[in-house]
Enzyme design. Structure first.
Site, mmCIF file in Angstrom:
data_model
loop_
_atom_site.group_PDB
_atom_site.id
_atom_site.type_symbol
_atom_site.label_atom_id
_atom_site.label_comp_id
_atom_site.label_asym_id
_atom_site.label_seq_id
_atom_site.Cartn_x
_atom_site.Cartn_y
_atom_site.Cartn_z
ATOM 1 N N SER A 48 30.929 -0.866 10.601
ATOM 2 C CA SER A 48 31.334 -0.256 11.878
ATOM 3 C C SER A 48 32.769 -0.460 12.313
ATOM 4 O O SER A 48 33.197 0.122 13.302
ATOM 5 C CB SER A 48 30.419 -0.736 12.993
ATOM 6 O OG SER A 48 29.251 0.023 12.989
ATOM 7 N N LYS A 65 35.589 -3.227 22.489
ATOM 8 C CA LYS A 65 34.322 -2.503 22.330
ATOM 9 C C LYS A 65 33.322 -2.978 23.386
ATOM 10 O O LYS A 65 33.320 -4.158 23.755
ATOM 11 C CB LYS A 65 33.810 -2.769 20.901
ATOM 12 C CG LYS A 65 32.622 -1.931 20.475
ATOM 13 C CD LYS A 65 32.284 -2.211 19.004
ATOM 14 C CE LYS A 65 31.039 -1.494 18.526
ATOM 15 N NZ LYS A 65 30.734 -1.754 17.112
ATOM 16 N N SER A 91 30.026 2.262 14.210
ATOM 17 C CA SER A 91 29.765 2.374 15.633
ATOM 18 C C SER A 91 30.979 2.079 16.522
ATOM 19 O O SER A 91 30.948 2.395 17.701
ATOM 20 C CB SER A 91 28.639 1.418 16.014
ATOM 21 O OG SER A 91 29.042 0.070 15.781
HETATM 22 N N1 GLN Z 1 26.148 2.343 10.490
HETATM 23 C C1 GLN Z 1 25.463 1.114 10.265
HETATM 24 C C2 GLN Z 1 24.219 1.048 11.117
HETATM 25 O O1 GLN Z 1 23.949 2.008 11.760
HETATM 26 C C3 GLN Z 1 26.375 -0.035 10.562
HETATM 27 C C4 GLN Z 1 26.559 -0.257 12.008
HETATM 28 C C5 GLN Z 1 27.432 -1.410 12.307
HETATM 29 O O2 GLN Z 1 28.179 -1.884 11.455
HETATM 30 N N2 GLN Z 1 27.326 -1.848 13.522
HETATM 31 O O3 GLN Z 1 23.507 0.080 11.133
#
Ligand code: GLN
Length: 473
Positions: free
Chosen positions: A166, A66, A142
Site C-alpha cells: 500500500s 494517512k 491503500s
Molecule cells: N492491497 C492489499 C490489500 O488489500 C494491500 C493493502 C495494504 O498494503 N494495506 O490487502
C-alpha cells in the site's frame, strides 16, 4: 516560486538560508490544496475547497498523514464510517517523532481504502481519490491519498502504510517514491492495525533523498511497540551515493511472466539495462514459492484483520447505533459502520481461524510464509538487492476492478511477498506508458538493509531523472 513544488530537502535548505519561512510553505500548500483537491480528492474532507484546517504547528516542513495514523485532536477515521468522529487522545509515535524533529503535520488527513483494505482507494467512505496523471484513473491504494497528494504537489512529503503493497503500489501509479521499511524498523504505536504482523509505516516522497530524510525521522526503537526492533538507526542520507559499481542484483524469473503489462515490462527492462551500464551486476534468480504469496497473504492478513476489527463495538470508539439490547447494538453498528470490503475480510478471516479450518488454512499459510521468507534469505546470501516491477500494470480506471475482488487482489502480486518476509522495499519512478501513466521499479533488500536499496534507487534516479518530470494539472 511555488514552494509546494519543491522537495523537503530543497525547502529545508531555503529555510536554513533564511530565504523562506515555514509559514510560507504552509500557506503555499494550502493554496494548492484549495485549487487542486476538488479534482484530486487526496485529502479527507466533505467540503474540499473550504478553509483547510491550519497545520498543528507551523514549523519545519509539514508532513501529510494517512487517515489510519493517530493524530491527537485531529480526526483519525481510517476512512470508515465506524470510526466517524474519532479523535485520538494521543499521537502515534511517528507523529511525535516528526514534531520532535522540528517539523509538523498537516491538519488534513490523506484519503485511503477503509482500514487500508484495497489497492485503489475506492473503498474509502469518503469516495475515491483520483490519479493526478489521469483523473479517470485510480491512484492505487491503500495509501492513494498520500501518493496523489505528493504527485500533485498538494503535499511536500507524506506518510503511508504498507501491509501488502500500500505504499509502493500507489507510489508507482502516481510517479513518486515510496519506501516500505523492514518490519520492526518503524514503530506501529498509534497506527490503527490492519494485519499486525505485516503493517509498516513509511514515506511517500518526491525523490529518494526525501525518503532517506523521512526515514531518519521516523525510524527507531519504541518501547510502546513490542515488535519494534532495538537496533541503531543509521543516517540513511549516508547511503545516497551515486555509485553502484559491483553491486549484485537478482532478477527473479517468477516475476516476469504472463500478466505483466508489456509497457511496464519494457520500462523495467530498460531500467535494468541502465543499471547495468552504471556497473551493477545482474543475474537471474529464483523465488520458487512466489505463486503462493497472494493466497497466503489473503489468509493471514484477513485472519489478523478480523481479530483487529473486533474492537469496533460501538462502545469505545466512533459510531453507535443504539438498540434495545447490547448485542443488537453491536450488530447494527457493525452492519452500518463497515463497508463491503471490510465485511468480506471479517468473514474470510473469521472462517480461516475457526475450529476445524484453522489447521487447514491459517496454520498452513503460516508455514508457507516461512518458505517465502527462506526464498529471500537464500537469494540475499549472494545478492545485495532484487529488482522487479512494482505492479503488473499501470493505474487502471476507476470502477474497472471494483466488481471483481480477485482481480483487485492480483494487483499486489509483486509487493505482497515483501511484507510476508518482513524485508524492506522501495518503488521509484522508471518511465511512462504511451498514455502518460507512470511506471514504478521495485527494489528489495535484506532485513535492515534499507541502505542498499536507497543507494541503488538514488543512483538510478540521479542518472535518469524521471522524478523531475512534473505533471500539468
Ligand atoms: N492491497 C492489499 C490489500 O488489500 C494491500 C493493502 C495494504 O498494503 N494495506 O490487502
Amino acid at each position: 516560486m511555488e514552494l509546494s513544488r519543491l522537495t523537503a530537502h530543497e525547502l529545508l535548505e531555503k529555510i536554513r538560508n533564511k530565504e523562506i519561512t515555514s509559514e510560507q510553505i504552509h500557506s503555499d500548500l494550502n493554496k494548492k490544496i484549495e485549487e487542486l483537491d476538488p479534482k484530486v480528492k487526496a485529502y479527507v474532507r466533505t467540503s474540499h475547497t473550504l478553509n483547510p484546517e491550519p497545520s498543528v504547528n507551523l514549523k519545519g516542513i509539514p508532513v501529510s498523514i494517512k487517515d489510519n495514523i493517530c493524530t491527537e485532536g485531529y480526526h483519525t477515521e481510517c476512512c470508515s464510517k465506524i470510526l466517524a468522529g474519532f479523535n485520538p487522545p494521543y499521537n502515534a509515535t511517528v507523529i511525535n517523532r516528526i514534531i520532535a524533529s522540528g517539523n509538523s503535520f498537516l491538519g488534513l488527513k490523506c484519503n485511503m481504502d477503509e482500514f487500508a483494505f484495497g489497492s485503489s482507494t475506492e473503498n474509502s467512505c469518503f469516495g475515491p481519490t483520483h490519479n493526478p496523471w489521469n483523473l479517470e484513473c485510480v491512484p492505487g491504494g491503500s495509501s492513494g491519498g498520500s501518493a496523489a497528494a505528493v504527485a500533485a504537489d498538494e503535499a511536500i512529503w507524506a506518510l503511508g502504510t504498507d501491509t501488502g503493497g500500500s505504499i509502493r503500489q500507489p507510489a508507482s501509479f502516481c510517479g513518486v517514491v515510496g519506501l516500505k521499511p523492514t518490519y520492526g524498523r518503524v514503530s506501529r504505536f498509534g497506527l490503527i492495525a490492519f494485519a499486525s504482523s505485516l503493517d509498516q509505516i513509511g514515506p511517500l516522497t518526491k525523490d529518494v533523498r526525501d525518503a532517506a530524510l523521512l526515514m531518519n525521522i521516523i525510524s527507531g526503537y519504541d518501547a510502546n511497540d513490542s515488535t519494534s526492533v532495538n537496533t541503531p538507526v543509521p543516517d540513511y542520507t549516508k547511503d545516497l551515493i551515486n555509485d553502484i559499481k559491483g553491486m549484485r542484483v537478482g532478477i527473479p524469473k517468477e516475476y516476469f511472466v504472463k500478466g505483466l503489462d508489456p509497457e511496464v515490462k519494457a520500462a523495467v527492462e530498460e531500467a535494468i539495462s541502465k543499471l547495468k551500464s552504471l556497473g551493477a551486476q545482474f543475474k537471474e534468480v529464483s523465488l520458487p514459492h512466489t505463486e503462493y504469496a497472494v493466497p497466503v497473504y489473503y489468509i493471514i492478513a484477513t485472519a489478523e484483520a478480523s481479530s483487529n476489527l473486533a474492537r469496533f463495538d460501538a462502545v469505545q470508539y466512533g459510531l453507535r447505533e443504539d438498540q434495545k439490547s447490547l448485542i443488537d447494538m453491536y450488530k447494527k453498528t457493525r452492519q452500518l459502520g463497515f463497508g463491503d470490503e471490510a465485511k468480506r475480510r471479517i468473514l474470510l478471516g473469521t472462517f480461516a481461524l475457526s475450529h476445524g479450518y484453522y489447521d487447514a488454512y491459517y496454520l498452513r499459510a503460516q508455514k508457507v510464509r516461512t518458505l517465502i521468507k527462506q526464498d529471500f534469505d537464500n537469494v540475499f546470501k549472494d545478492f545485495d538487492c532484487i529488482i522487479t516491477p512494482t505492479s503488473p500494470t499501470p493505474a487502471f480506471k476507476i470502477g474497472e476492478k471494483t466488481d471483481d475482488p480477485l482481480k483487485m487482489y492480483l494487483s499486489d502480486i509483486y509487493t505482497i511477498s515483501v511484507n510476508l518476509a518482513g524485508i524492506p522495499a522501495i518503488s521509484v519512478p522508471c518511465g511512462f506508458t504511451k498514455k502518460g501513466l507512470p511506471v514504478g521499479l521495485q527494489i528489495l533488500s535484506q532485513h535492515f538493509n534499507e541502505g542498499a536499496l536507497l543507494r541503488l534507487a538514488y543512483t538510478y534516479e540521479q542518472n535518469t531523472g524521471w522524478h523531475k518530470i512534473k505533471l500539468k494539472l
